[in-house]
Design a protein around this motif. Structure first.
Motif, PDB file in Angstrom:
ATOM      1  N   LEU A  61       0.830  -1.199   0.000  1.00 51.92           N
ATOM      2  CA  LEU A  61       0.000   0.000   0.000  1.00 51.92           C
ATOM      3  C   LEU A  61       0.866   1.252   0.000  1.00 51.92           C
ATOM      4  O   LEU A  61       0.635   2.168  -0.760  1.00 51.92           O
ATOM      5  N   ASN A  76     -14.055  -4.741   0.173  1.00 49.47           N
ATOM      6  CA  ASN A  76     -13.314  -3.484   0.017  1.00 49.47           C
ATOM      7  C   ASN A  76     -11.826  -3.763  -0.163  1.00 49.47           C
ATOM      8  O   ASN A  76     -11.174  -3.186  -1.029  1.00 49.47           O
ATOM      9  N   ALA A  77     -11.334  -4.642   0.694  1.00 48.12           N
ATOM     10  CA  ALA A  77      -9.909  -4.967   0.637  1.00 48.12           C
ATOM     11  C   ALA A  77      -9.565  -5.610  -0.704  1.00 48.12           C
ATOM     12  O   ALA A  77      -8.553  -5.296  -1.329  1.00 48.12           O
ATOM     13  N   ASN A 109     -11.040  -5.166  -3.538  1.00 43.16           N
ATOM     14  CA  ASN A 109     -11.026  -4.088  -4.507  1.00 43.16           C
ATOM     15  C   ASN A 109      -9.697  -3.318  -4.440  1.00 43.16           C
ATOM     16  O   ASN A 109      -9.044  -3.066  -5.447  1.00 43.16           O
ATOM     17  N   ARG A 110      -9.316  -2.975  -3.201  1.00 39.72           N
ATOM     18  CA  ARG A 110      -8.146  -2.156  -2.978  1.00 39.72           C
ATOM     19  C   ARG A 110      -6.871  -2.880  -3.428  1.00 39.72           C
ATOM     20  O   ARG A 110      -6.006  -2.314  -4.070  1.00 39.72           O
ATOM     21  N   TYR A 111      -6.777  -4.158  -3.093  1.00 43.48           N
ATOM     22  CA  TYR A 111      -5.585  -4.933  -3.455  1.00 43.48           C
ATOM     23  C   TYR A 111      -5.404  -4.955  -4.979  1.00 43.48           C
ATOM     24  O   TYR A 111      -4.304  -4.894  -5.496  1.00 43.48           O
ATOM     25  N   VAL A 141      -6.489  -2.699  -7.106  1.00 48.76           N
ATOM     26  CA  VAL A 141      -6.034  -1.379  -7.554  1.00 48.76           C
ATOM     27  C   VAL A 141      -4.539  -1.257  -7.319  1.00 48.76           C
ATOM     28  O   VAL A 141      -3.774  -0.835  -8.186  1.00 48.76           O
ATOM     29  N   VAL A 142      -4.112  -1.685  -6.108  1.00 50.04           N
ATOM     30  CA  VAL A 142      -2.691  -1.625  -5.752  1.00 50.04           C
ATOM     31  C   VAL A 142      -1.865  -2.425  -6.749  1.00 50.04           C
ATOM     32  O   VAL A 142      -0.860  -1.966  -7.268  1.00 50.04           O
ATOM     33  N   MET A 151     -11.793   5.896  -9.126  1.00 42.76           N
ATOM     34  CA  MET A 151     -11.695   5.457  -7.738  1.00 42.76           C
ATOM     35  C   MET A 151     -13.018   5.794  -7.060  1.00 42.76           C
ATOM     36  O   MET A 151     -13.520   6.908  -7.182  1.00 42.76           O
TER      37      MET A 151
END
Lengths: 331, 193
Positions: free
Chosen positions: A11, B31-32, B34-36, B38-39, B53
């Motif tokens: 992150l 959510n996580a 999704n976020r992973y 994107v990362v 986003m």
């Protein structure tokens, strides 16, 4: 807990990359490759063995922005002791067919008589040096395994291909985890915009070569073409700048087929892209500065002194300009 | 708690054999997830320009926690001065808001203008500029010039020369892999190029 920690690291790394997008790629984020056991080198070797040793049939499309998709049929067969055979067929319109038997490649085009040249691979949309896993590619490009994803319904390993000095377009390559086959190949410019995409649609390895190969009558293929003789005189100019890993593979003096104009010519290649450099007397040529994009290629011509220098190739305009500006009179 | 993230991360990296992971049923996990992704996309430089986003949730939350001020307090036994000030201050505040709005609009316009500028870093023109083109001002017929024949021919000649070079380049690339054979047995099937 142990696995959670790298995610936190990701992150913060991602936040860093989001801010500084121009930062150099890859090396800092190599931890992602820890989960992949094979190196890029091994994966490319696997691809090479697959396309040279196996009987297979594949179908893929080539896509370019704003243009029609171009579908191809690609087959390879090995029959007993005879040289291996390969077929590449353009499936739309009047078509185009390449047949390779051993070291002879025959080309059938709708608008020209068929001909045969010497070569150990077909010069199709997929760069042959990639399929052949040529060592010299590593002089110009870095190959980084960046993880895996799903392509054409298969889990695939992803490889990023970046030129060492960042002067050329970059690539993304996806290879099938099971067979090692090329499933997708993207060519990207510096902003990450896709210039060309090759997408595999269908791929099957078979025990026996495709029946098509037994229908090819080797004696009926066009005979080997004699290459036009070249004038072997030495040019009195040199190219003082070349992107890293790009080498001269040809030098001659010829007349252009269309205009009969005499040109001094050199061809450079790094295995993935080819660049032509033409030098003509200024008064007999364009006699002006011209630059434009022609498909994936950049066409750049400059008047320099008494000469007109023209650079054509699938490289960014900046690089083409750097090459053209570096042309000098030999000492 | 962390175990489910751990498991999901492992699935994404292809290190887990878990067949099913109930991501959809768990808002936190989804959510996580999704976020992973994107990362991962950012790290592999696969992020499209102007990636979308979803910030609506956080904006909604921020609005939720914003204290609501309905009306300023006014005391009943106020002096003239304080009466005036209650009238003036909102006015001043409002005009301030106008100023802010105007400057934002100006900024947007400037932004649009700079975005729409042709890229001056690009050192090339994309068109061939050898001769002036006729018919640039259709308003007046008098302005329309007919190109002299000579420059028309020049333009044709330029095009022809460019085309010849491109054709030759393509031909050279096509024949690149082949080794020049000394003219042993040329035959009729040889392309003339």
């Amino acid at each position: 807990m142990l696995r959670f920690f790298p995610v936190v690291l990701f992150l913060s790394a991602a936040a860093f990359f989001a801010v500084a997008q121009t930062s150099p790629p890859s090396s800092e984020i190599s931890p992602t490759t820890s989960s992949t056991s094979q190196t890029a080198e091994e994966l490319l070797e696997q691809l090479h063995n697959l396309v040279t040793e196996n009987n297979f049939e594949a179908r893929f499309v080539v896509l370019q922005a704003g243009q029609d998709a171009v579908p191809y049929l690609w087959r390879h067969g090995r029959m007993g002791d005879s040289p291996d055979m390969e077929q590449l067929n353009l499936q739309n319109g009047p078509g185009k067919e390449f047949i390779r038997v051993g070291e002879h490649v025959s080309v059938f085009e709708p608008d020209a008589p068929p001909y045969t040249v010497v070569g150990n691979s077909i010069n199709g949309p997929i760069p042959w040096a990639l399929l052949q896993n040529q060592d010299f590619l590593h002089d110009a490009y870095e190959f980084i395994v960046v993880g895996r994803s799903r392509i054409s319904g298969q889990p695939a390993k992803q490889i990023r291909i970046v030129s060492l000095d960042n002067t050329r377009y970059s690539y993304q390559l996806w290879l099938d985890e099971k067979t090692g086959m090329l499933l997708k190949l993207n060519m990207l410019d510096h902003k990450g915009v896709i210039l060309e995409q090759i997408q595999m649609l269908l791929f099957a390895i078979s025990e026996e070569p495709h029946p098509y190969f037994s229908t090819v009558n080797k004696d009926r293929l066009p005979r080997l073409t004699a290459m036009p003789p070249t004038m072997p005189d030495k040019h009195n100019w040199l190219v003082s700048y070349l992107p890293e890993g790009m080498k001269e593979i040809k030098q001659d003096t010829r007349r252009l087929a269309a205009t009969g104009q005499r040109v001094e010519y050199r061809l450079f290649s790094d295995g993935l892209v080819d660049v032509s450099v033409y030098v003509e007397p200024r008064s007999e040529s364009l006699n002006t500065d011209v630059a434009f994009r022609h498909g994936l290629s950049t066409f750049l011509s400059r008047s320099m002194g008494n000469s007109q220098v023209t650079v054509i190739g699938e490289i960014p305009p900046e690089t083409a300009n750097a090459i053209a500006s570096s042309v000098k009179t030999a000492p | 708690m962390t175990q489910k993230f751990e498991q999901m991360s492992a699935v994404m990296d292809g290190e887990s054999n878990v067949d099913s992971l109930q991501v959809n049923d768990d808002a936190e996990l989804s959510n996580a997830w999704n976020r992973y992704h994107v990362v991962r996309s950012v790290m592999r430089k696969e992020m499209p320009e102007g990636a979308y986003m979803d910030v609506s949730a956080s904006i909604a939350a921020a609005l939720e926690s914003e204290p609501a001020i309905l009306a300023p307090k006014t005391s009943k036994n106020s002096s003239f001065l304080s009466k005036l000030s209650t009238k003036v201050v909102p006015f001043a505040r409002q005009s301030g808001q106008f100023a802010v709005a105007a400057s934002v609009a100006a900024a947007v316009i400037i932004g649009v203008q700079t975005y729409n500028q042709p890229d001056t870093n690009e050192p090339f023109t994309t068109a061939i500029t050898t001769t002036p083109q006729g018919g640039l001002a259709p308003v007046s017929l008098n302005q329309t010039r007919v190109l002299p024949n000579e420059s028309k021919q020049d333009l044709m000649e330029t095009r022809r020369q460019i085309q010849a070079l491109i054709t030759d380049h393509e031909q050279q690339v096509k024949l690149k892999a082949s080794v020049p054979e000394l003219s042993e047995e040329a035959h009729e099937g040889v392309p003339s190029k």
